[in-house]
Design an enzyme around this catalytic site. Structure first.
Site, mmCIF file in Angstrom:
data_model
loop_
_atom_site.group_PDB
_atom_site.id
_atom_site.type_symbol
_atom_site.label_atom_id
_atom_site.label_comp_id
_atom_site.label_asym_id
_atom_site.label_seq_id
_atom_site.Cartn_x
_atom_site.Cartn_y
_atom_site.Cartn_z
ATOM 1 N N ASN A 1 -13.340 -4.239 2.187
ATOM 2 C CA ASN A 1 -12.228 -4.508 2.994
ATOM 3 C C ASN A 1 -12.162 -5.719 3.694
ATOM 4 O O ASN A 1 -11.340 -5.779 4.832
ATOM 5 C CB ASN A 1 -12.360 -3.386 4.345
ATOM 6 N N LYS B 1 0.815 -1.162 0.013
ATOM 7 C CA LYS B 1 -0.206 -0.179 0.031
ATOM 8 C C LYS B 1 0.941 1.129 0.195
ATOM 9 O O LYS B 1 1.791 1.380 0.885
ATOM 10 C CB LYS B 1 -0.894 0.068 1.306
ATOM 11 N N LYS C 1 -16.946 -3.372 5.633
ATOM 12 C CA LYS C 1 -17.469 -3.435 4.504
ATOM 13 C C LYS C 1 -16.970 -4.535 3.683
ATOM 14 O O LYS C 1 -15.772 -4.714 3.642
ATOM 15 C CB LYS C 1 -17.755 -2.112 3.572
ATOM 16 N N ASP D 1 -14.765 0.594 9.677
ATOM 17 C CA ASP D 1 -14.698 0.454 8.066
ATOM 18 C C ASP D 1 -15.164 -0.917 7.629
ATOM 19 O O ASP D 1 -14.670 -1.343 6.669
ATOM 20 C CB ASP D 1 -13.683 1.046 7.612
#
Length: 137
Positions: free
Chosen positions: A115, A16, A112, A110
């Protein structure tokens, strides 16, 4: 995100890369430090593993576990409806990952399908901890 290979071992990782210009301001900088600290502290089969974290002149880099199964979102979109056994399997693994985070005072904010990644064996891996909160009572 990039798929990268460590030259000396041939091991494949996900990297990342976040541009430092996107981290201008206290809130974004705090988010990236929080994510790094959470990932460095966690060791659980259903939470993505951080192997290396470093910065270059223009970017911050996280070298993470590579999950070749892709996003759960992708699979849900293609299948349209999971079988009950499959949904229960994923739900239990997600729950175990969240439980581990909560036991360590971390709130994952977060959750969802984008993810939630799938590893080589089809197990879930929670990722993207930028919105998480640490040291919650």
């Amino acid at each position: 995100m990039y798929m990268v290979r460590k030259l000396d071992t041939g091991t494949i990782y996900a990297m990342k890369v976040v541009g430092k210009e996107k981290l201008e301001g206290n809130a974004k900088l705090k988010q990236i430090y929080t994510e790094r600290n959470i990932l460095a502290d966690m060791n659980h089969p259903f939470i993505v593993k951080l192997y290396y974290a470093f910065e270059s002149q223009y970017n911050v880099h996280f070298v993470l576990e590579f999950c070749p199964g892709g996003e759960l979102f992708y699979h849900m979109r293609n299948v349209h409806k999971l079988k009950e056994e499959q949904a229960l399997f994923y739900f239990c693994e997600i729950l175990l990952g969240l439980e581990h985070l909560h036991l360590n005072g971390i709130v994952y904010r977060d959750l969802k399908p984008e993810n939630i990644l799938l590893d080589l064996d089809g197990h879930v891996v929670l990722t993207d901890f930028g919105l998480s909160k640490m040291k919650m009572g």
